[in-house]
Design an enzyme around this catalytic site. Structure first.
Site, PDB file in Angstrom:
ATOM      1  N   LYS A  90       7.033  -3.595  -7.542  1.00 23.63           N
ATOM      2  CA  LYS A  90       6.764  -4.940  -6.993  1.00 23.63           C
ATOM      3  C   LYS A  90       7.828  -5.930  -7.501  1.00 23.63           C
ATOM      4  CE  LYS A  90       1.831  -3.908  -6.790  1.00 23.63           C
ATOM      5  NZ  LYS A  90       0.510  -4.044  -7.429  1.00 23.63           N
TER       6      LYS A  90
ATOM      7  N   GLN B 229      -2.150  -6.565 -12.669  1.00 20.77           N
ATOM      8  CA  GLN B 229      -2.203  -5.152 -12.277  1.00 20.77           C
ATOM      9  C   GLN B 229      -3.490  -4.500 -12.796  1.00 20.77           C
ATOM     10  OE1 GLN B 229       0.121  -3.617 -10.244  1.00 20.77           O
ATOM     11  NE2 GLN B 229      -1.279  -1.885 -10.237  1.00 20.77           N
TER      12      GLN B 229
ATOM     13  N   ASP C 296      -2.982 -11.355  -4.400  1.00 19.85           N
ATOM     14  CA  ASP C 296      -3.644 -10.063  -4.209  1.00 19.85           C
ATOM     15  C   ASP C 296      -4.926 -10.221  -3.379  1.00 19.85           C
ATOM     16  OD1 ASP C 296      -2.250  -7.890  -5.185  1.00 19.85           O
ATOM     17  OD2 ASP C 296      -2.933  -8.134  -7.248  1.00 19.85           O
TER      18      ASP C 296
END
Ligand code: NAP
Length: 296
Positions: A54, A98, A121
């Site tokens: 990412k 994460q 997200d």
């Protein structure tokens, strides 16, 4: 006839190239590029790989990218403090934490600490609620990526039976809502579902988001179905999907591979969400982010 293989990589590359170009243009106006901060707690090898992919994708698109690596043993309050700092940081438009987090950290509390307007997200309860209600907000990147692949491939969803195997908050449930929004008739299956193959065999569009390599075989799939494989399991150093590719490829009409299917789309759409956050925060015209109720 063997299925057409639906690759995510070329679509994802095009999205990333377009974003890089738009970001370079807007950076001149705004005075800075879009910014993403990724937080990694601990040293889980798979998480390290995902976060660095990412981070690299952001850099390649010309985004400002911060990779924040924190000790496995970090106390929750310290992690929350770091998130609050990033919430205030003007060069950061998107924040991602994460997952999974080490066991001593409360995932719900941590995800809720991310400012909803930076929650690229789409895991914050506010954005999940907006998705349910069809209001504008962040749509999680993986389900959004699946929808984009289906639309790029010209798969019509109206009136079709879509079966989603998996009901997580980050893939299965949001994906079911997005399919419903496109007027598909949606069935969700999970670990307690009985006679899975009887249900999946009814699917015109079958999505597997489980994390059990080879779970879906030819007996689960109707002739000519579109099959999307979200699952990824690492086995002996090889990445495997939930779908038994070799048997299903013979009967599906479209099939995504693992790797090279949904995975690259997730990263591209995370960048797209970050770009959307950047536009919104700078009062620029930003489109709907594909999260508004469609008129039937
Ligand atoms: P998750 O939170 O573990 O959820 C898995 C879901 O599968 C659960 O709803 C579970 O049911 C269901 N399930 C488990 N065993 C089953 C069975 N035998 N039959 C039917 N359903 C079953 O996983 P996730 O985060 O949604 O991720 C799913 C998979 O997608 C994983 O392999 C993950 O690595 C992959 N993934 C890939 C990407 C990408 O970019 N390619 C992104 C995200 C995730 P219960 O709810 O009843 O437990």
């Amino acid at each position: 006839m063997a299925a057409t293989i639906l690759k995510g990589k070329p679509v994802a590359e095009k999205i990333r190239e377009d974003l890089a170009q738009k970001a370079a243009e807007l950076a001149k106006k705004v005075g800075r590029p879009p910014g993403l901060a990724a937080i990694l707690v601990g040293e889980d090898p798979a998480s390290q790989v995902y976060v660095s992919m990412k981070h690299k994708a952001c850099q390649e698109a010309g985004f400002h990218s911060e990779l924040i690596q924190l000790e496995e043993s970090i106390p929750q309050e310290e992690l929350l403090k770091k998130i609050r700092e990033l919430n205030r940081q003007t060069t950061v438009d998107g924040i991602l934490v994460q997952l999974p987090l080490p066991k001593h950290l409360n995932e719900e509390v941590v995800l809720e600490a991310v400012a909803p307007e930076k929650d690229v997200d789409g895991f914050h309860p506010q954005n999940q609620g907006k998705l349910l209600l069809g209001l504008e907000g962040f749509v999680p990147a993986t389900p959004k990526g699946v929808m984009r692949m289906l639309s790029e491939a010209g798969v019509a969803l109206k009136g079709k039976h879509a079966v989603v195997v998996g009901r997580s908050n980050i893939v299965g449930k949001p994906l079911a809502l997005l399919l419903l929004r496109e007027d598909a008739t949606v069935t969700i299956c999970h670990s307690k579902t009985k006679k899975l193959e009887e249900i999946t065999r009814q699917a015109d569009v079958l999505v597997a988001a489980v994390g059990k390599a080879g779970l879906i075989t030819e007996k689960h799939v109707k002739d000519g179905a579109v099959v999307i494989d979200v699952g990824t399991t690492r086995e002996k150093g090889r990445l495997r999907g939930d779908v038994d590719f070799d048997s299903v490829v013979k009967i599906a009409s479209l099939l995504t591979p693992v790797p090279g299917g949904v995975g690259p789309m997730t990263i591209a759409l995370l960048l797209e969400n970050t770009f959307w956050a950047y536009q919104k925060r700078n009062g620029l015209q930003a489109g709907t982010n594909e999260n508004s109720i469609r008129q039937g």
